[in-house]
Scaffold this motif. Structure first.
Motif, PDB file in Angstrom:
ATOM      1  N   GLY A 142       9.101  37.797  26.759  1.00  0.00           N
ATOM      2  CA  GLY A 142      10.544  37.881  26.560  1.00  0.00           C
ATOM      3  C   GLY A 142      11.297  36.605  26.884  1.00  0.00           C
ATOM      4  O   GLY A 142      12.509  36.551  26.728  1.00  0.00           O
ATOM      5  N   SER A 143      10.606  35.567  27.343  1.00  0.00           N
ATOM      6  CA  SER A 143      11.301  34.315  27.672  1.00  0.00           C
ATOM      7  C   SER A 143      11.689  33.570  26.404  1.00  0.00           C
ATOM      8  O   SER A 143      11.292  33.925  25.297  1.00  0.00           O
ATOM      9  CB  SER A 143      10.430  33.446  28.580  1.00  0.00           C
ATOM     10  OG  SER A 143       9.230  33.103  27.932  1.00  0.00           O
ATOM     11  N   ARG A 144      12.487  32.531  26.582  1.00  0.00           N
ATOM     12  CA  ARG A 144      12.961  31.688  25.479  1.00  0.00           C
ATOM     13  C   ARG A 144      12.712  30.226  25.831  1.00  0.00           C
ATOM     14  O   ARG A 144      12.608  29.883  26.998  1.00  0.00           O
ATOM     15  CB  ARG A 144      14.462  31.886  25.253  1.00  0.00           C
ATOM     16  CG  ARG A 144      14.862  33.312  24.941  1.00  0.00           C
ATOM     17  CD  ARG A 144      16.350  33.444  24.627  1.00  0.00           C
ATOM     18  NE  ARG A 144      16.854  32.455  23.699  1.00  0.00           N
ATOM     19  CZ  ARG A 144      16.686  32.490  22.376  1.00  0.00           C
ATOM     20  NH1 ARG A 144      16.011  33.458  21.834  1.00  0.00           N
ATOM     21  NH2 ARG A 144      17.182  31.548  21.606  1.00  0.00           N
ATOM     22  N   LEU A 145      12.664  29.388  24.813  1.00  0.00           N
ATOM     23  CA  LEU A 145      12.570  27.944  25.010  1.00  0.00           C
ATOM     24  C   LEU A 145      13.872  27.305  24.559  1.00  0.00           C
ATOM     25  O   LEU A 145      14.404  27.652  23.495  1.00  0.00           O
ATOM     26  CB  LEU A 145      11.419  27.347  24.203  1.00  0.00           C
ATOM     27  CG  LEU A 145      10.012  27.771  24.595  1.00  0.00           C
ATOM     28  CD1 LEU A 145       8.992  27.129  23.651  1.00  0.00           C
ATOM     29  CD2 LEU A 145       9.701  27.381  26.020  1.00  0.00           C
ATOM     30  N   VAL A 146      14.377  26.393  25.354  1.00  0.00           N
ATOM     31  CA  VAL A 146      15.548  25.601  24.974  1.00  0.00           C
ATOM     32  C   VAL A 146      15.106  24.143  24.969  1.00  0.00           C
ATOM     33  O   VAL A 146      14.591  23.644  25.971  1.00  0.00           O
ATOM     34  CB  VAL A 146      16.726  25.794  25.959  1.00  0.00           C
ATOM     35  CG1 VAL A 146      17.916  24.938  25.529  1.00  0.00           C
ATOM     36  CG2 VAL A 146      17.112  27.264  26.058  1.00  0.00           C
TER      37      VAL A 146
ATOM     38  N   HIS B 113      22.207   9.810  25.973  1.00  0.00           N
ATOM     39  CA  HIS B 113      21.391   9.126  24.968  1.00  0.00           C
ATOM     40  C   HIS B 113      20.065   8.620  25.545  1.00  0.00           C
ATOM     41  O   HIS B 113      19.023   8.693  24.903  1.00  0.00           O
ATOM     42  CB  HIS B 113      22.191   7.978  24.374  1.00  0.00           C
ATOM     43  CG  HIS B 113      21.531   7.291  23.222  1.00  0.00           C
ATOM     44  ND1 HIS B 113      20.180   7.267  22.998  1.00  0.00           N
ATOM     45  CD2 HIS B 113      22.055   6.605  22.195  1.00  0.00           C
ATOM     46  CE1 HIS B 113      19.886   6.594  21.922  1.00  0.00           C
ATOM     47  NE2 HIS B 113      21.015   6.183  21.407  1.00  0.00           N
ATOM     48  N   SER B 114      20.084   8.128  26.767  1.00  0.00           N
ATOM     49  CA  SER B 114      18.886   7.533  27.373  1.00  0.00           C
ATOM     50  C   SER B 114      17.959   8.552  28.042  1.00  0.00           C
ATOM     51  O   SER B 114      16.856   8.203  28.457  1.00  0.00           O
ATOM     52  CB  SER B 114      19.300   6.483  28.402  1.00  0.00           C
ATOM     53  OG  SER B 114      20.087   7.084  29.408  1.00  0.00           O
ATOM     54  N   ASP B 115      18.386   9.800  28.152  1.00  0.00           N
ATOM     55  CA  ASP B 115      17.561  10.829  28.799  1.00  0.00           C
ATOM     56  C   ASP B 115      16.441  11.291  27.867  1.00  0.00           C
ATOM     57  O   ASP B 115      16.674  11.503  26.677  1.00  0.00           O
ATOM     58  CB  ASP B 115      18.403  12.054  29.176  1.00  0.00           C
ATOM     59  CG  ASP B 115      19.393  11.775  30.281  1.00  0.00           C
ATOM     60  OD1 ASP B 115      19.198  10.795  31.026  1.00  0.00           O
ATOM     61  OD2 ASP B 115      20.368  12.538  30.393  1.00  0.00           O
ATOM     62  N   PRO B 116      15.240  11.501  28.414  1.00  0.00           N
ATOM     63  CA  PRO B 116      14.166  12.048  27.584  1.00  0.00           C
ATOM     64  C   PRO B 116      14.411  13.537  27.295  1.00  0.00           C
ATOM     65  O   PRO B 116      15.105  14.220  28.051  1.00  0.00           O
ATOM     66  CB  PRO B 116      12.915  11.863  28.446  1.00  0.00           C
ATOM     67  CG  PRO B 116      13.415  11.816  29.840  1.00  0.00           C
ATOM     68  CD  PRO B 116      14.799  11.226  29.777  1.00  0.00           C
ATOM     69  N   MET B 117      13.860  13.989  26.188  1.00  0.00           N
ATOM     70  CA  MET B 117      13.975  15.392  25.824  1.00  0.00           C
ATOM     71  C   MET B 117      13.374  16.267  26.926  1.00  0.00           C
ATOM     72  O   MET B 117      12.427  15.870  27.597  1.00  0.00           O
ATOM     73  CB  MET B 117      13.250  15.649  24.502  1.00  0.00           C
ATOM     74  CG  MET B 117      13.484  17.030  23.950  1.00  0.00           C
ATOM     75  SD  MET B 117      12.558  17.362  22.430  1.00  0.00           S
ATOM     76  CE  MET B 117      12.926  15.934  21.449  1.00  0.00           C
ATOM     77  N   ARG B 118      13.939  17.460  27.075  1.00  0.00           N
ATOM     78  CA  ARG B 118      13.441  18.419  28.064  1.00  0.00           C
ATOM     79  C   ARG B 118      13.214  19.765  27.390  1.00  0.00           C
ATOM     80  O   ARG B 118      13.964  20.139  26.492  1.00  0.00           O
ATOM     81  CB  ARG B 118      14.444  18.591  29.197  1.00  0.00           C
ATOM     82  CG  ARG B 118      14.541  17.369  30.083  1.00  0.00           C
ATOM     83  CD  ARG B 118      15.620  17.538  31.146  1.00  0.00           C
ATOM     84  NE  ARG B 118      15.601  16.466  32.118  1.00  0.00           N
ATOM     85  CZ  ARG B 118      16.073  15.245  31.915  1.00  0.00           C
ATOM     86  NH1 ARG B 118      16.586  14.930  30.754  1.00  0.00           N
ATOM     87  NH2 ARG B 118      16.028  14.331  32.862  1.00  0.00           N
ATOM     88  N   ILE B 119      12.181  20.449  27.851  1.00  0.00           N
ATOM     89  CA  ILE B 119      11.927  21.815  27.392  1.00  0.00           C
ATOM     90  C   ILE B 119      12.203  22.735  28.569  1.00  0.00           C
ATOM     91  O   ILE B 119      11.614  22.582  29.641  1.00  0.00           O
ATOM     92  CB  ILE B 119      10.471  22.009  26.933  1.00  0.00           C
ATOM     93  CG1 ILE B 119      10.095  21.000  25.853  1.00  0.00           C
ATOM     94  CG2 ILE B 119      10.261  23.447  26.430  1.00  0.00           C
ATOM     95  CD1 ILE B 119       8.609  21.013  25.514  1.00  0.00           C
ATOM     96  N   GLU B 120      13.092  23.665  28.368  1.00  0.00           N
ATOM     97  CA  GLU B 120      13.424  24.629  29.409  1.00  0.00           C
ATOM     98  C   GLU B 120      12.864  26.001  29.015  1.00  0.00           C
ATOM     99  O   GLU B 120      13.062  26.447  27.878  1.00  0.00           O
ATOM    100  CB  GLU B 120      14.927  24.716  29.586  1.00  0.00           C
ATOM    101  CG  GLU B 120      15.374  25.688  30.649  1.00  0.00           C
ATOM    102  CD  GLU B 120      16.873  25.765  30.777  1.00  0.00           C
ATOM    103  OE1 GLU B 120      17.346  26.251  31.819  1.00  0.00           O
ATOM    104  OE2 GLU B 120      17.596  25.352  29.839  1.00  0.00           O
ATOM    105  N   VAL B 121      12.150  26.627  29.917  1.00  0.00           N
ATOM    106  CA  VAL B 121      11.659  27.979  29.713  1.00  0.00           C
ATOM    107  C   VAL B 121      12.597  28.899  30.477  1.00  0.00           C
ATOM    108  O   VAL B 121      12.690  28.826  31.706  1.00  0.00           O
ATOM    109  CB  VAL B 121      10.209  28.146  30.226  1.00  0.00           C
ATOM    110  CG1 VAL B 121       9.703  29.561  29.965  1.00  0.00           C
ATOM    111  CG2 VAL B 121       9.292  27.109  29.586  1.00  0.00           C
TER     112      VAL B 121
END
Length: 100
Positions: free
Chosen positions: A46-50, A88-96
């Protein structure tokens, strides 16, 4: 590469080096942050990824590409969202995100 923990979510920083080489499903899953995020997602029904990304078309294209790879790796498209909330300079993040 684990960026942080909280009670409601886990966040993983995607290495900028992912975008410096040709990509395949195998190469994407070899990225520690992606693998850890997918593992955390699968362990929490039931979790999501952002996918958090920076402003501008390049960052959006990278986030859309990662979304496509995640869907190709059997993550439901409806459970992934994009959020342009980084600098702009921040790396992409994946949030669960755990659903209550």
């Amino acid at each position: 590469m684990l960026a942080g923990f909280s009670c409601a979510a886990q966040t993983f920083v995607v290495s900028p080096e992912l975008w410096d080489r040709p990509r395949s499903g195998k190469a994407v899953l070899e990225q520690a942050a992606v693998r850890q995020a997918v593992d955390a997602y699968l362990a929490q029904p039931g979790s999501r990824l952002v996918l958090h990304h920076g402003p501008g078309p390049e960052s959006l294209l990278a986030a859309e590409e990662l979304l496509s790879w995640l869907v190709a790796l059997a993550i439901e498209n409806a459970r992934i969202s994009l959020r342009s909330d980084l600098q702009h300079s921040d790396p992409m993040r994946i949030e669960v995100v755990r659903q209550p």
